[in-house]
Design a protein around this motif. Structure first.
Motif: not given
Length: 448
Positions: A384-387, A389-390, A401, A403, A415, A417
């Motif tokens: 999960n890309l968002e998770r 990064i967080k 990201s 995106k 997908k 970074i």
């Protein structure tokens, strides 16, 4: 010890001990000769040697000055790992050197700086850029060059203006420069995407797009692509130039990273253009400092009048243009460029070494670049890309990201970074890569 050697040693000692500080003007050749009791030619040789060692620099009809060092303007930063910023490292900005160029520019061009100026840009700078661009295998006349407020202004103008081919669709690589993509979408300009990966572009698909897609121009970054970091192969560059002429499609070649890598003998698409279908863009902000806001556009004759009509005025600072002219003419640009890409090459090597050290399981795929500023870290689909990064942010490792580097309606996305080493402190790169690999592994276990 010879007289010249003893004088050189004494000057170096004074520089090390701070008797001559960065930005300070050294004694004139005649004054130094009287001070040391030697001939003027001996002082000239000593100063020339100090220039070779990048300890001082000369400004014609002004004198010799002490070069500023990065540690003299050390910018305090936190202990985090910054893999996000695309701006130049503030600790490498040539503050003092450029300040002297500004002062010299005022003395040299004072009668030209306080007028409206030429909408094409300061003529002396454009003449200087003729030889400067030739070093990048871009051979153009001063009349073909327009100075702009950075590459972004040129991109906006070519996007709005009509082209002689009468077509309207802009073709962009996917992924590509995020700020430009957002501009195209916000303005409602017809735009389509074509995939570009670390392996390059499908030239057959590109030809089909050129043949039947109603393409006004194809926007590409031929080297040090943002966000991939890769450069097009010679076959890709020559083919793009050939297809442009064959199908009457223009190419806007954004070479804004030209000076930030170690590639030798790289010929841009412009060098292979035989049909006057390539617009070449270059930025000076990425190597000196962003606030300079100066770029150059090299245009085919058929686009010049329309481009000027959309640009209308000389909105690039005349003082900045004059200072850049002095900066290039006196060799300071080349010396600073060498310093910049040497530093960045060291960071790219550190990044590559860290990946080899921690990515033994092959959890991520990199674009494998050896020069420039960017590198793509392609991730497993299960992460999960968002998770990710967080979680990295909590460990004080900041990444971007992938995106945002796609058009909003483009579906075939990788997908990833984007890693930028521009402001990544060298001693922290290893820790940053280690954290990324650990969090990717953690993310895969959570999904499992």
């Amino acid at each position: 010890m010879k007289k010249a050697d003893s004088i050189l040693s004494d000057m170096e000692l004074k520089l090390r001990n701070g008797l001559y500080v960065p930005g300070q003007k050294l004694p004139s050749v005649r004054s130094a000769a009287e001070l040391y009791g030697c001939s003027i030619s001996t002082i000239i040789r000593a100063y020339a040697e100090l220039e070779k060692r990048h300890a001082i620099y000369s400004i014609p009809q002004s004198g010799y000055y002490v070069v500023g060092k990065p540690e003299d303007s050390r910018h305090e930063e936190d202990e985090g790992v910054d893999f996000t910023s695309a701006s130049p490292d503030v600790n490498l900005f040539p503050y003092l050197d450029f300040q002297h160029c500004l002062n010299k520019a005022i003395d040299t061009y004072k009668y030209q700086l306080f007028t409206y100026g030429d909408p094409q840009g300061l003529r002396t700078l454009r003449q200087t850029l003729v030889s400067h661009l030739a070093g990048d295998q871009v051979f153009a006349k001063a009349e073909q060059i327009i100075v702009t407020s950075g590459a972004q202004q040129a991109l906006e103008i070519v996007s709005r203006m009509p082209f002689p081919n009468g077509k309207s669709v802009i073709l962009v690589e996917q992924p590509s420069y995020d700020i430009y993509l957002r501009y195209l979408e916000a303005e409602g300009i017809p735009v389509r995407g074509i995939a570009r990966t670390a392996k390059g572009i499908d030239l057959r698909e590109l030809e089909e797009r050129f043949r039947s897609g109603g393409i006004k121009f194809f926007y590409t970054m031929s080297r040090y692509h943002n966000p991939l970091g890769t450069s097009l192969s010679k076959e890709e560059r020559t083919t793009i130039a050939r297809l442009a002429g064959k199908y009457d499609v223009y190419v806007v070649e954004d070479d804004y990273m030209a000076d930030l890598g170690e590639e030798r003998g790289f010929e841009p698409i412009y060098a292979y253009d035989r049909s006057s279908h390539v617009v070449y863009l270059k930025s000076f902000s990425k190597i000196i400092f962003p606030g300079l806001r100066l770029g150059a556009a090299v245009l085919p004759g058929g686009l010049m009048q329309t481009f000027q009509g959309f640009k209308r005025s000389n909105d690039a600072s005349l003082l900045s243009q004059a200072a850049l002219d002095v900066y290039i003419k006196n060799g300071m640009y080349e010396r600073h460029k060498y310093k910049i890409y040497s530093q960045y090459a060291e960071r790219i090597r550190a990044l590559t070494d860290a990946v080899q050290r921690y990515n033994g399981e092959g959890l991520i795929e990199t674009s494998g670049v050896e020069s420039g500023v960017y590198m793509q870290f392609k991730l497993p689909q299960t992460v999960n890309l968002e998770r990710l990064i967080k979680r990295l942010a909590k460990r004080n490792v900041n990444v971007v990201s992938g995106k945002g580097f796609y058009l909003s309606d483009y579906l075939d996305r990788e997908k990833f970074i984007r890693i930028s080493i521009s402001r990544a402190r060298p001693e922290l790169i290893d820790d940053g890569v280690k954290a990324i690999i650990e969090e990717v592994k953690r993310g895969m276990k959570v999904q499992a």
